[in-house]
Design an enzyme around this catalytic site. Structure first.
Site, PDB file in Angstrom:
ATOM      1  N   LYS A   1       0.825  -1.320   0.072  1.00 31.34           N
ATOM      2  CA  LYS A   1      -0.130   0.028  -0.024  1.00 31.34           C
ATOM      3  C   LYS A   1       0.644   1.426  -0.096  1.00 31.34           C
ATOM      4  O   LYS A   1       0.454   2.087  -0.621  1.00 31.34           O
ATOM      5  CB  LYS A   1      -1.017   0.166   1.085  1.00 31.34           C
ATOM      6  CG  LYS A   1      -1.914  -1.108   1.142  1.00 31.34           C
ATOM      7  CD  LYS A   1      -3.184  -1.056   2.536  1.00 31.34           C
ATOM      8  CE  LYS A   1      -2.214  -1.155   3.629  1.00 31.34           C
ATOM      9  NZ  LYS A   1      -2.095  -2.637   4.411  1.00 31.34           N
TER      10      LYS A   1
ATOM     11  N   ARG B   1     -10.355   0.830   8.897  1.00 30.26           N
ATOM     12  CA  ARG B   1     -10.316  -0.479   9.286  1.00 30.26           C
ATOM     13  C   ARG B   1     -11.457  -1.158   9.935  1.00 30.26           C
ATOM     14  O   ARG B   1     -11.341  -2.409  10.177  1.00 30.26           O
ATOM     15  CB  ARG B   1      -9.048  -0.602  10.115  1.00 30.26           C
ATOM     16  CG  ARG B   1      -7.628  -0.451   9.462  1.00 30.26           C
ATOM     17  CD  ARG B   1      -6.589  -0.824  10.148  1.00 30.26           C
ATOM     18  NE  ARG B   1      -5.401  -0.025   9.727  1.00 30.26           N
ATOM     19  CZ  ARG B   1      -4.261  -0.227   9.626  1.00 30.26           C
ATOM     20  NH1 ARG B   1      -4.068  -1.708  10.109  1.00 30.26           N
ATOM     21  NH2 ARG B   1      -3.229   0.320   9.220  1.00 30.26           N
TER      22      ARG B   1
ATOM     23  N   ARG C   1      11.183  -7.291   6.401  1.00 31.13           N
ATOM     24  CA  ARG C   1      11.075  -5.826   6.112  1.00 31.13           C
ATOM     25  C   ARG C   1      12.194  -5.085   6.976  1.00 31.13           C
ATOM     26  O   ARG C   1      12.092  -5.434   8.233  1.00 31.13           O
ATOM     27  CB  ARG C   1       9.922  -5.561   6.350  1.00 31.13           C
ATOM     28  CG  ARG C   1       9.385  -3.799   6.059  1.00 31.13           C
ATOM     29  CD  ARG C   1       8.065  -3.387   5.749  1.00 31.13           C
ATOM     30  NE  ARG C   1       7.186  -3.441   7.066  1.00 31.13           N
ATOM     31  CZ  ARG C   1       6.009  -2.937   7.109  1.00 31.13           C
ATOM     32  NH1 ARG C   1       5.367  -2.825   5.850  1.00 31.13           N
ATOM     33  NH2 ARG C   1       5.285  -3.283   8.047  1.00 31.13           N
TER      34      ARG C   1
ATOM     35  N   ARG D   1      10.757  -2.650  12.235  1.00 32.79           N
ATOM     36  CA  ARG D   1       9.433  -2.014  12.891  1.00 32.79           C
ATOM     37  C   ARG D   1       9.176  -2.766  14.145  1.00 32.79           C
ATOM     38  O   ARG D   1       9.146  -3.936  14.154  1.00 32.79           O
ATOM     39  CB  ARG D   1       8.272  -2.084  11.872  1.00 32.79           C
ATOM     40  CG  ARG D   1       7.729  -0.485  11.597  1.00 32.79           C
ATOM     41  CD  ARG D   1       6.859  -0.561  10.506  1.00 32.79           C
ATOM     42  NE  ARG D   1       5.535  -1.057  11.089  1.00 32.79           N
ATOM     43  CZ  ARG D   1       4.491  -0.834  10.291  1.00 32.79           C
ATOM     44  NH1 ARG D   1       4.514  -0.371   9.139  1.00 32.79           N
ATOM     45  NH2 ARG D   1       3.280  -1.328  10.605  1.00 32.79           N
TER      46      ARG D   1
ATOM     47  N   ARG E   1      -2.337  -8.760  13.565  1.00 30.67           N
ATOM     48  CA  ARG E   1      -2.573  -7.656  12.592  1.00 30.67           C
ATOM     49  C   ARG E   1      -3.324  -8.152  11.374  1.00 30.67           C
ATOM     50  O   ARG E   1      -4.442  -7.723  11.071  1.00 30.67           O
ATOM     51  CB  ARG E   1      -1.205  -6.801  12.159  1.00 30.67           C
ATOM     52  CG  ARG E   1      -0.945  -5.750  13.092  1.00 30.67           C
ATOM     53  CD  ARG E   1       0.692  -5.793  13.105  1.00 30.67           C
ATOM     54  NE  ARG E   1       0.985  -5.019  11.832  1.00 30.67           N
ATOM     55  CZ  ARG E   1       2.353  -4.984  11.372  1.00 30.67           C
ATOM     56  NH1 ARG E   1       3.069  -5.798  12.070  1.00 30.67           N
ATOM     57  NH2 ARG E   1       2.526  -4.569  10.306  1.00 30.67           N
TER      58      ARG E   1
HETATM   59  P1  ADP Z   1      -0.069  -2.359   8.913  1.00 29.62           P
HETATM   60  O1  ADP Z   1      -1.308  -2.049   8.085  1.00 29.62           O
HETATM   61  O2  ADP Z   1       1.222  -3.197   8.437  1.00 29.62           O
HETATM   62  O3  ADP Z   1      -0.554  -3.144  10.267  1.00 29.62           O
HETATM   63  P2  ADP Z   1       0.151   0.371   9.658  1.00 29.62           P
HETATM   64  O4  ADP Z   1       1.598   1.161   9.555  1.00 29.62           O
HETATM   65  O5  ADP Z   1      -0.738   0.929   8.539  1.00 29.62           O
HETATM   66  O6  ADP Z   1       0.518  -0.912   9.526  1.00 29.62           O
HETATM   67  O7  ADP Z   1      -0.538   0.737  11.216  1.00 29.62           O
HETATM   68  C1  ADP Z   1       0.295   0.462  12.077  1.00 29.62           C
HETATM   69  C2  ADP Z   1      -0.597   0.388  13.497  1.00 29.62           C
HETATM   70  O8  ADP Z   1      -1.149   1.776  13.590  1.00 29.62           O
HETATM   71  C3  ADP Z   1      -1.877  -0.494  13.253  1.00 29.62           C
HETATM   72  O9  ADP Z   1      -1.336  -2.018  13.869  1.00 29.62           O
HETATM   73  C4  ADP Z   1      -2.875   0.155  14.639  1.00 29.62           C
HETATM   74  O10 ADP Z   1      -2.329  -0.133  15.850  1.00 29.62           O
HETATM   75  C5  ADP Z   1      -2.620   1.563  14.219  1.00 29.62           C
HETATM   76  N1  ADP Z   1      -3.501   1.895  13.158  1.00 29.62           N
HETATM   77  C6  ADP Z   1      -3.277   2.320  11.949  1.00 29.62           C
HETATM   78  N2  ADP Z   1      -4.370   2.791  11.250  1.00 29.62           N
HETATM   79  C7  ADP Z   1      -5.559   2.313  12.120  1.00 29.62           C
HETATM   80  C8  ADP Z   1      -6.867   2.299  12.046  1.00 29.62           C
HETATM   81  N3  ADP Z   1      -7.697   3.117  11.163  1.00 29.62           N
HETATM   82  N4  ADP Z   1      -7.601   2.065  13.229  1.00 29.62           N
HETATM   83  C9  ADP Z   1      -7.089   1.819  14.183  1.00 29.62           C
HETATM   84  N5  ADP Z   1      -5.566   1.689  14.345  1.00 29.62           N
HETATM   85  C10 ADP Z   1      -4.936   1.950  13.350  1.00 29.62           C
END
Ligand code: ADP
Length: 206
Positions: free
Chosen positions: A16, A91, A125, A154, A165
Protein backbone atom coordinates in the site's frame (compact mmCIF):
# COMPACT_ATOMS: atom_id res chain seq x y z
CA UNK A 1 -10.02 18.65 -11.20
CA UNK A 2 -12.79 16.90 -9.35
CA UNK A 3 -12.03 15.77 -5.85
CA UNK A 4 -10.65 12.24 -5.68
CA UNK A 5 -10.69 10.19 -2.54
CA UNK A 6 -8.93 6.88 -3.05
CA UNK A 7 -8.75 4.18 -0.39
CA UNK A 8 -6.04 1.54 -0.51
CA UNK A 9 -6.80 -1.76 1.19
CA UNK A 10 -4.68 -4.86 1.49
CA UNK A 11 -3.09 -7.10 4.10
CA UNK A 12 0.05 -6.02 5.91
CA UNK A 13 2.97 -5.89 3.47
CA UNK A 14 0.77 -5.85 0.36
CA UNK A 15 2.49 -2.72 -0.93
CA UNK A 16 0.00 0.00 0.00
CA UNK A 17 2.73 2.46 0.97
CA UNK A 18 4.74 1.78 -2.18
CA UNK A 19 1.74 2.16 -4.48
CA UNK A 20 0.47 5.22 -2.60
CA UNK A 21 3.80 6.95 -3.28
CA UNK A 22 3.48 6.21 -7.00
CA UNK A 23 -0.12 7.46 -7.07
CA UNK A 24 0.83 10.63 -5.22
CA UNK A 25 3.41 11.42 -7.90
CA UNK A 26 0.90 10.71 -10.69
CA UNK A 27 -2.16 12.45 -9.27
CA UNK A 28 -0.55 15.18 -7.15
CA UNK A 29 -2.67 14.42 -4.12
CA UNK A 30 -1.22 13.53 -0.69
CA UNK A 31 -0.73 10.05 0.74
CA UNK A 32 -2.22 9.76 4.20
CA UNK A 33 -1.27 6.74 6.28
CA UNK A 34 -2.87 6.56 9.72
CA UNK A 35 -0.05 4.20 10.78
CA UNK A 36 2.51 6.86 9.80
CA UNK A 37 0.51 9.55 11.64
CA UNK A 38 0.54 7.43 14.80
CA UNK A 39 4.25 6.60 14.44
CA UNK A 40 5.07 10.31 13.98
CA UNK A 41 3.13 11.09 17.18
CA UNK A 42 5.12 8.40 19.01
CA UNK A 43 8.47 9.64 17.66
CA UNK A 44 7.72 13.24 18.66
CA UNK A 45 6.72 12.09 22.17
CA UNK A 46 3.37 13.86 21.77
CA UNK A 47 0.65 13.02 24.30
CA UNK A 48 -1.21 11.06 21.63
CA UNK A 49 1.95 9.06 20.95
CA UNK A 50 2.22 8.03 24.60
CA UNK A 51 -1.41 6.88 24.53
CA UNK A 52 -1.04 4.68 21.44
CA UNK A 53 2.53 3.31 21.56
CA UNK A 54 1.66 0.13 23.48
CA UNK A 55 -1.36 -0.51 21.24
CA UNK A 56 0.71 -0.28 18.04
CA UNK A 57 3.54 -2.45 19.34
CA UNK A 58 1.12 -5.22 20.24
CA UNK A 59 -0.56 -5.09 16.82
CA UNK A 60 -3.91 -3.97 18.28
CA UNK A 61 -6.17 -1.31 16.75
CA UNK A 62 -6.39 2.20 18.16
CA UNK A 63 -9.96 3.23 19.07
CA UNK A 64 -12.21 4.31 16.21
CA UNK A 65 -12.88 7.70 17.75
CA UNK A 66 -9.24 8.60 18.34
CA UNK A 67 -8.26 7.41 14.85
CA UNK A 68 -11.06 9.27 13.11
CA UNK A 69 -10.29 12.51 14.95
CA UNK A 70 -6.65 12.29 13.92
CA UNK A 71 -7.63 11.57 10.31
CA UNK A 72 -10.24 14.33 10.21
CA UNK A 73 -7.70 16.87 11.33
CA UNK A 74 -5.30 15.75 8.58
CA UNK A 75 -7.82 15.65 5.70
CA UNK A 76 -9.17 19.07 6.64
CA UNK A 77 -5.85 20.62 5.71
CA UNK A 78 -5.44 22.66 2.53
CA UNK A 79 -3.35 20.15 0.60
CA UNK A 80 -6.27 17.67 0.69
CA UNK A 81 -8.68 19.98 -1.17
CA UNK A 82 -8.29 18.15 -4.52
CA UNK A 83 -8.38 14.72 -2.91
CA UNK A 84 -6.09 12.27 -1.10
CA UNK A 85 -5.01 8.65 -0.91
CA UNK A 86 -5.92 6.83 2.27
CA UNK A 87 -3.65 4.00 3.45
CA UNK A 88 -4.74 2.17 6.58
CA UNK A 89 -8.07 3.92 7.05
CA UNK A 90 -10.84 2.80 7.47
CA UNK A 91 -10.21 -0.53 9.19
CA UNK A 92 -13.60 -1.04 10.82
CA UNK A 93 -17.21 -0.48 9.80
CA UNK A 94 -17.56 2.32 12.36
CA UNK A 95 -14.53 4.10 10.87
CA UNK A 96 -16.02 3.80 7.37
CA UNK A 97 -19.32 5.27 8.57
CA UNK A 98 -17.63 8.13 10.42
CA UNK A 99 -15.73 9.02 7.25
CA UNK A 100 -18.85 8.76 5.08
CA UNK A 101 -20.66 11.26 7.30
CA UNK A 102 -17.82 13.67 6.58
CA UNK A 103 -16.69 12.89 2.99
CA UNK A 104 -17.46 10.19 0.41
CA UNK A 105 -14.85 7.76 -0.83
CA UNK A 106 -14.69 7.57 -4.66
CA UNK A 107 -12.78 4.38 -5.22
CA UNK A 108 -11.41 1.50 -3.16
CA UNK A 109 -8.37 -0.43 -4.40
CA UNK A 110 -7.67 -3.79 -2.79
CA UNK A 111 -4.14 -5.20 -3.13
CA UNK A 112 -4.52 -8.95 -2.78
CA UNK A 113 -1.72 -11.12 -1.34
CA UNK A 114 -1.80 -14.37 0.64
CA UNK A 115 -1.10 -14.53 4.38
CA UNK A 116 2.04 -16.56 3.66
CA UNK A 117 3.40 -13.83 1.37
CA UNK A 118 2.48 -11.14 3.90
CA UNK A 119 4.34 -12.94 6.68
CA UNK A 120 7.39 -13.46 4.47
CA UNK A 121 7.50 -9.80 3.40
CA UNK A 122 7.02 -8.38 6.89
CA UNK A 123 9.51 -10.53 8.74
CA UNK A 124 12.10 -9.49 6.12
CA UNK A 125 11.13 -5.81 6.09
CA UNK A 126 13.75 -3.36 7.33
CA UNK A 127 13.87 0.42 7.48
CA UNK A 128 16.77 2.82 7.14
CA UNK A 129 16.85 4.51 10.56
CA UNK A 130 18.04 7.78 8.99
CA UNK A 131 16.16 8.21 5.69
CA UNK A 132 13.12 6.02 6.45
CA UNK A 133 13.60 4.08 3.17
CA UNK A 134 12.12 0.58 3.23
CA UNK A 135 14.13 -2.49 2.18
CA UNK A 136 13.32 -6.12 1.95
CA UNK A 137 16.05 -8.63 2.76
CA UNK A 138 14.87 -11.20 0.24
CA UNK A 139 14.27 -8.94 -2.76
CA UNK A 140 16.36 -6.51 -4.78
CA UNK A 141 17.68 -3.86 -4.50
CA UNK A 142 19.83 -4.95 -1.60
CA UNK A 143 20.75 -2.11 0.78
CA UNK A 144 24.33 -0.81 0.34
CA UNK A 145 26.83 -1.97 3.01
CA UNK A 146 26.94 1.40 4.84
CA UNK A 147 23.15 1.42 5.14
CA UNK A 148 22.91 -2.23 6.17
CA UNK A 149 24.42 -1.36 9.56
CA UNK A 150 21.72 1.16 10.41
CA UNK A 151 18.69 -0.88 9.34
CA UNK A 152 16.01 -1.32 11.96
CA UNK A 153 12.89 -3.46 12.21
CA UNK A 154 9.49 -1.94 12.95
CA UNK A 155 8.47 -2.65 16.55
CA UNK A 156 5.27 -4.37 15.33
CA UNK A 157 6.95 -6.53 12.68
CA UNK A 158 7.34 -9.47 15.07
CA UNK A 159 5.72 -12.80 14.14
CA UNK A 160 3.26 -12.44 17.03
CA UNK A 161 2.13 -8.89 16.19
CA UNK A 162 1.98 -9.63 12.45
CA UNK A 163 -0.34 -12.57 13.07
CA UNK A 164 -2.59 -10.40 15.20
CA UNK A 165 -2.67 -7.63 12.58
CA UNK A 166 -3.50 -10.09 9.80
CA UNK A 167 -6.32 -11.58 11.85
CA UNK A 168 -7.78 -8.13 12.46
CA UNK A 169 -7.53 -7.35 8.75
CA UNK A 170 -9.51 -10.47 7.82
CA UNK A 171 -12.08 -10.09 10.59
CA UNK A 172 -12.65 -6.33 10.68
CA UNK A 173 -11.39 -4.76 7.47
CA UNK A 174 -12.35 -7.28 4.76
CA UNK A 175 -16.09 -6.96 5.51
CA UNK A 176 -15.74 -3.36 4.30
CA UNK A 177 -15.44 -4.61 0.70
CA UNK A 178 -19.16 -5.39 0.93
CA UNK A 179 -19.85 -1.98 2.42
CA UNK A 180 -18.12 -0.20 -0.49
CA UNK A 181 -19.62 -2.65 -3.04
CA UNK A 182 -19.20 -1.37 -6.61
CA UNK A 183 -16.47 1.09 -5.66
CA UNK A 184 -14.09 -1.84 -5.07
CA UNK A 185 -11.32 -2.73 -7.56
CA UNK A 186 -9.22 -5.82 -6.83
CA UNK A 187 -5.61 -5.97 -7.97
CA UNK A 188 -3.16 -8.89 -7.72
CA UNK A 189 -0.52 -7.65 -5.27
CA UNK A 190 1.81 -10.60 -5.88
CA UNK A 191 3.31 -9.07 -9.03
CA UNK A 192 6.20 -6.67 -9.55
CA UNK A 193 5.76 -3.11 -8.22
CA UNK A 194 5.52 -1.83 -11.82
CA UNK A 195 2.83 -4.34 -12.81
CA UNK A 196 0.73 -3.58 -9.74
CA UNK A 197 1.06 0.16 -10.48
CA UNK A 198 0.04 -0.46 -14.10
CA UNK A 199 -3.07 -2.41 -13.04
CA UNK A 200 -4.06 0.40 -10.65
CA UNK A 201 -3.51 3.07 -13.29
CA UNK A 202 -5.68 1.21 -15.81
CA UNK A 203 -8.39 0.62 -13.21
CA UNK A 204 -8.52 4.30 -12.26
CA UNK A 205 -9.19 5.53 -15.81
CA UNK A 206 -12.12 3.15 -16.31
P1 ADP B 1 -0.07 -2.39 9.02
O1 ADP B 1 -1.20 -2.11 8.08
O2 ADP B 1 1.10 -2.99 8.33
O3 ADP B 1 -0.48 -3.18 10.22
P2 ADP B 1 0.15 0.49 9.60
O4 ADP B 1 1.43 1.20 9.54
O5 ADP B 1 -0.87 0.84 8.58
O6 ADP B 1 0.56 -1.04 9.54
O7 ADP B 1 -0.52 0.66 11.05
C1 ADP B 1 0.22 0.38 12.21
C2 ADP B 1 -0.68 0.38 13.43
O8 ADP B 1 -1.29 1.67 13.60
C3 ADP B 1 -1.86 -0.59 13.43
O9 ADP B 1 -1.49 -1.91 13.78
C4 ADP B 1 -2.76 0.09 14.48
O10 ADP B 1 -2.29 -0.14 15.79
C5 ADP B 1 -2.59 1.56 14.18
N1 ADP B 1 -3.58 2.01 13.17
C6 ADP B 1 -3.32 2.47 11.93
N2 ADP B 1 -4.45 2.79 11.28
C7 ADP B 1 -5.47 2.50 12.14
C8 ADP B 1 -6.88 2.58 12.05
N3 ADP B 1 -7.50 3.01 10.94
N4 ADP B 1 -7.61 2.21 13.13
C9 ADP B 1 -7.03 1.78 14.25
N5 ADP B 1 -5.70 1.65 14.40
C10 ADP B 1 -4.92 2.01 13.36
Amino acid sequence: MTKRIICLFGPQGSGKGTQAKILTAQLHIPHISTGDLFRAAIASRAELGKQVEGILNKGELVSDELTFNLLKERISQNDCKAGFILDGYPRTLTQAQLLDDFMNVDVVIVLEISDAESLKRLTNRRQDSITGAIYNLYTVPKPPKEIERRLIQRADDTAEAIEKRLKKYHQQTEPLFLYYKNKVIRVNGEQSIERVAGDIERALVL
